[in-house]
Design an enzyme around this catalytic site. Structure first.
Site, mmCIF file in Angstrom:
data_model
loop_
_atom_site.group_PDB
_atom_site.id
_atom_site.type_symbol
_atom_site.label_atom_id
_atom_site.label_comp_id
_atom_site.label_asym_id
_atom_site.label_seq_id
_atom_site.Cartn_x
_atom_site.Cartn_y
_atom_site.Cartn_z
ATOM 1 N N ARG A 187 -3.891 3.474 18.902
ATOM 2 C CA ARG A 187 -3.550 2.060 18.796
ATOM 3 C C ARG A 187 -2.855 1.512 20.049
ATOM 4 O O ARG A 187 -2.465 0.336 20.060
ATOM 5 C CB ARG A 187 -2.673 1.813 17.559
ATOM 6 C CG ARG A 187 -3.442 1.909 16.256
ATOM 7 C CD ARG A 187 -2.573 1.623 15.054
ATOM 8 N NE ARG A 187 -3.347 1.693 13.816
ATOM 9 C CZ ARG A 187 -2.801 1.689 12.607
ATOM 10 N NH1 ARG A 187 -1.481 1.634 12.472
ATOM 11 N NH2 ARG A 187 -3.567 1.759 11.532
ATOM 12 N N SER A 194 9.316 7.120 12.460
ATOM 13 C CA SER A 194 9.227 6.261 11.271
ATOM 14 C C SER A 194 10.215 6.693 10.188
ATOM 15 O O SER A 194 9.848 6.901 9.029
ATOM 16 C CB SER A 194 7.801 6.252 10.730
ATOM 17 O OG SER A 194 6.882 5.861 11.710
ATOM 18 N N ARG A 238 2.581 6.069 -3.145
ATOM 19 C CA ARG A 238 3.678 6.953 -3.549
ATOM 20 C C ARG A 238 3.889 6.912 -5.059
ATOM 21 O O ARG A 238 4.102 7.954 -5.696
ATOM 22 C CB ARG A 238 4.959 6.573 -2.795
ATOM 23 C CG ARG A 238 4.946 7.034 -1.339
ATOM 24 C CD ARG A 238 6.006 6.327 -0.505
ATOM 25 N NE ARG A 238 6.137 6.921 0.834
ATOM 26 C CZ ARG A 238 5.277 6.717 1.835
ATOM 27 N NH1 ARG A 238 4.221 5.930 1.647
ATOM 28 N NH2 ARG A 238 5.483 7.280 3.015
ATOM 29 N N ASN A 268 3.810 7.080 18.538
ATOM 30 C CA ASN A 268 3.102 7.499 17.324
ATOM 31 C C ASN A 268 1.942 6.575 16.971
ATOM 32 O O ASN A 268 1.084 6.927 16.153
ATOM 33 C CB ASN A 268 4.064 7.638 16.141
ATOM 34 C CG ASN A 268 4.802 6.359 15.815
ATOM 35 O OD1 ASN A 268 4.992 5.504 16.666
ATOM 36 N ND2 ASN A 268 5.232 6.230 14.575
ATOM 37 N N LYS A 294 0.830 -1.206 0.000
ATOM 38 C CA LYS A 294 0.000 0.000 0.000
ATOM 39 C C LYS A 294 0.864 1.255 0.000
ATOM 40 O O LYS A 294 0.600 2.207 -0.736
ATOM 41 C CB LYS A 294 -0.910 -0.017 1.229
ATOM 42 C CG LYS A 294 -1.708 1.251 1.455
ATOM 43 C CD LYS A 294 -2.645 1.127 2.634
ATOM 44 C CE LYS A 294 -1.921 1.114 3.973
ATOM 45 N NZ LYS A 294 -1.479 2.465 4.400
ATOM 46 N N SER A 353 4.349 12.505 13.192
ATOM 47 C CA SER A 353 4.287 11.667 11.996
ATOM 48 C C SER A 353 5.354 12.086 10.999
ATOM 49 O O SER A 353 5.629 13.279 10.836
ATOM 50 C CB SER A 353 2.906 11.774 11.341
ATOM 51 O OG SER A 353 2.874 11.082 10.110
ATOM 52 N N SER A 354 5.917 11.110 10.307
ATOM 53 C CA SER A 354 6.853 11.389 9.221
ATOM 54 C C SER A 354 6.127 11.781 7.945
ATOM 55 O O SER A 354 6.749 12.246 6.989
ATOM 56 C CB SER A 354 7.721 10.163 8.952
ATOM 57 O OG SER A 354 6.938 9.094 8.419
ATOM 58 N N ASP A 373 3.749 -0.282 11.533
ATOM 59 C CA ASP A 373 2.531 -0.959 11.096
ATOM 60 C C ASP A 373 2.549 -2.471 11.321
ATOM 61 O O ASP A 373 1.587 -3.156 10.947
ATOM 62 C CB ASP A 373 2.276 -0.667 9.612
ATOM 63 C CG ASP A 373 1.741 0.740 9.397
ATOM 64 O OD1 ASP A 373 1.173 1.306 10.349
ATOM 65 O OD2 ASP A 373 1.888 1.281 8.284
#
Length: 430
Positions: free
Chosen positions: A340, A192, A26, A332, A21, A164-165, A309
């Site tokens: 999460r 990340s 990207r 994160n 994904k 977040s990256s 993930d």
């Protein structure tokens, strides 16, 4: 729809890993930003990648697709004017396109998932875009977000990487198209980093020059660049496969997954090494992972930032390990489709697991004897939570019902089909 997971003692069979994904979204974006025609082979099909397809079409890309590939004729640095964009529940797609929308006169990103993506903050990217001359209307950093751009400028840009990256990646996609050179400085920490490496890899493949410091905290991006039209091949997806590998690890199994590259830059490739450390019998050669599980696992400690993930799947395996496991540097995880850490651990407790949370840690006191199950638990609209809770259900004493399990389609629409093919007792319930 809900899913009922019935305890399943044995899994066996071969499956093909879904396409990545992260790489698909990207590649779709850089193909749209090119001024020629690009071809993407073996693209992922999920709600996230479909959201990117839908949005780049709205912005002017021509997208043609068959069973093997997507052919995209891009709009370059001139997306068409569009009033609204709907990214569904796809956070990365939203953030990448918020940056690209800076090239448009007036775009509003709508809020269709107020209980999930609608709760996630985007302040750090908003502040960076505003410093580049872009007007942004928002609701305390959250959707709906209106961007009035058209002429963003480069120069010295600062962005926090603490949450977040994806904010940094968004700016890396945008800045090559600006007239001025840009210098991007990442403030605080950068989460990340391995995922930023994937962004840099894709940019390089698309012919974009970015000079990055060794620690990935500073970047120089020459302006006036053009994305090249290219052919791309999408590799197999480790984040989704992590849940299947964890399922094989906690059962008696002989499960083989194809298309998992040994030298992949996906951080979630760490699932293979983690399961080895936990004592799971497995091999990884020729892009094939084979797990011959015996249900016996040992506890471990793991820095989860490099494999964000896959952490929930690792935690699900650790629920049945001998000893106490610790997953650290995972704050994160709180800023995803749901929290999460708090939300996921609450559901694990309902299923009978012994877990503790810290601000940036998950502690798992393993129960090799299994968990009670026999409960209905909440997926919190989160595909990773759904997959991880399913792993736990396979080793429960009684069936577990997972609410709203259809949201697994965000990244892995055929997850339950794959599990059924391996012998898992899972069934949909209206």
């Amino acid at each position: 729809m809900d899913i009922r997971v019935t305890p399943t003692p044995r899994l066996a069979g071969d499956i093909q890993a879904l396409s990545s994904k992260n790489y698909t979204t990207r590649y779709l974006l850089v193909a749209a930003l090119a001024e020629g025609t690009s071809t993407i082979y073996h693209p992922a099909h999920s709600e996230d990648s479909d959201a990117m397809r839908r949005c780049i079409k709205a912005l002017g890309a021509d997208v043609q697709e068959d069973d093997e590939k997507i052919v995209i004729t891009g709009f370059g640095h001139r997306p068409v004017a569009v009033n609204e964009l709907d990214v569904g529940n796809a956070g990365a797609v939203l953030r990448f396109l918020m940056a690209i929308a800076a090239l448009c006169p007036d775009v509003t990103f709508v809020n269709r998932y107020p209980d999930s993506l609608g709760k996630r903050p985007h302040d750090d990217l908003i502040e960076a875009l505003q410093a580049m001359g872009v007007e942004v209307e928002h609701h305390n950093g959250r959707l709906p977000i209106r961007i009035r751009g058209g002429n963003p400028h480069g120069g010295k840009i600062r962005v926090s990487g603490n949450v977040s990256s994806q904010y940094l990646s968004a700016l890396l996609f945008l800045t090559p198209l600006l007239e001025q050179d840009s210098e991007i400085e990442v403030l605080h920490d950068l989460k990340s980093k391995i995922v930023v490496g994937q962004t840099l890899e894709v940019l390089e493949q698309a012919g974009i020059v970015v000079e990055a410091s060794e620690d990935l905290m500073r970047y120089r991006v020459p302006g006036g660049q053009k994305y090249a039209a290219r052919e791309y091949i999408v590799q197999g997806d480790y984040p989704g496969s992590a849940a299947v590998l964890a399922a094989a690890a906690v059962t008696q199994s002989d499960v083989t997954i194809h298309r998992l590259a040994e030298r992949s830059k996906q951080g979630e490739r760490a699932i293979v090494d983690v399961l080895r450390t936990m004592g799971v019998p497995l091999t990884h050669a020729n892009d094939i992972v084979r797990v011959q599980g015996n249900g016996r696992l040992q506890a471990l400690e793991f820095d989860g930032d490099a494999a964000t993930d896959a952490v929930l799947a690792m935690v699900a395996a650790a629920v049945f390990a001998e000893g106490t496991s610790r997953f650290y540097n995972v704050e994160n995880l709180r800023y995803k489709e749901c929290d999460r850490i708090t939300d996921y651990l609450a559901e694990l407790r309902r299923a009978g697991a012994e877990v503790e949370e810290r601000q940036s840690e998950i502690i798992v006191h393993g129960r090799p004897q299994g968990v009670a199950g026999g409960v209905t638990i909440d997926a919190h609209y989160d595909h990773r939570v759904i997959m991880a809770l399913t792993v736990v259900g396979l080793r429960a004493d009684a069936p577990i019902r997972i609410r709203d399990a259809h949201h697994v389609a965000k990244s892995y629409p055929i997850f339950f089909d794959h599990l059924q093919a391996l012998g898992a007792q899972v069934e949909w319930i209206n």
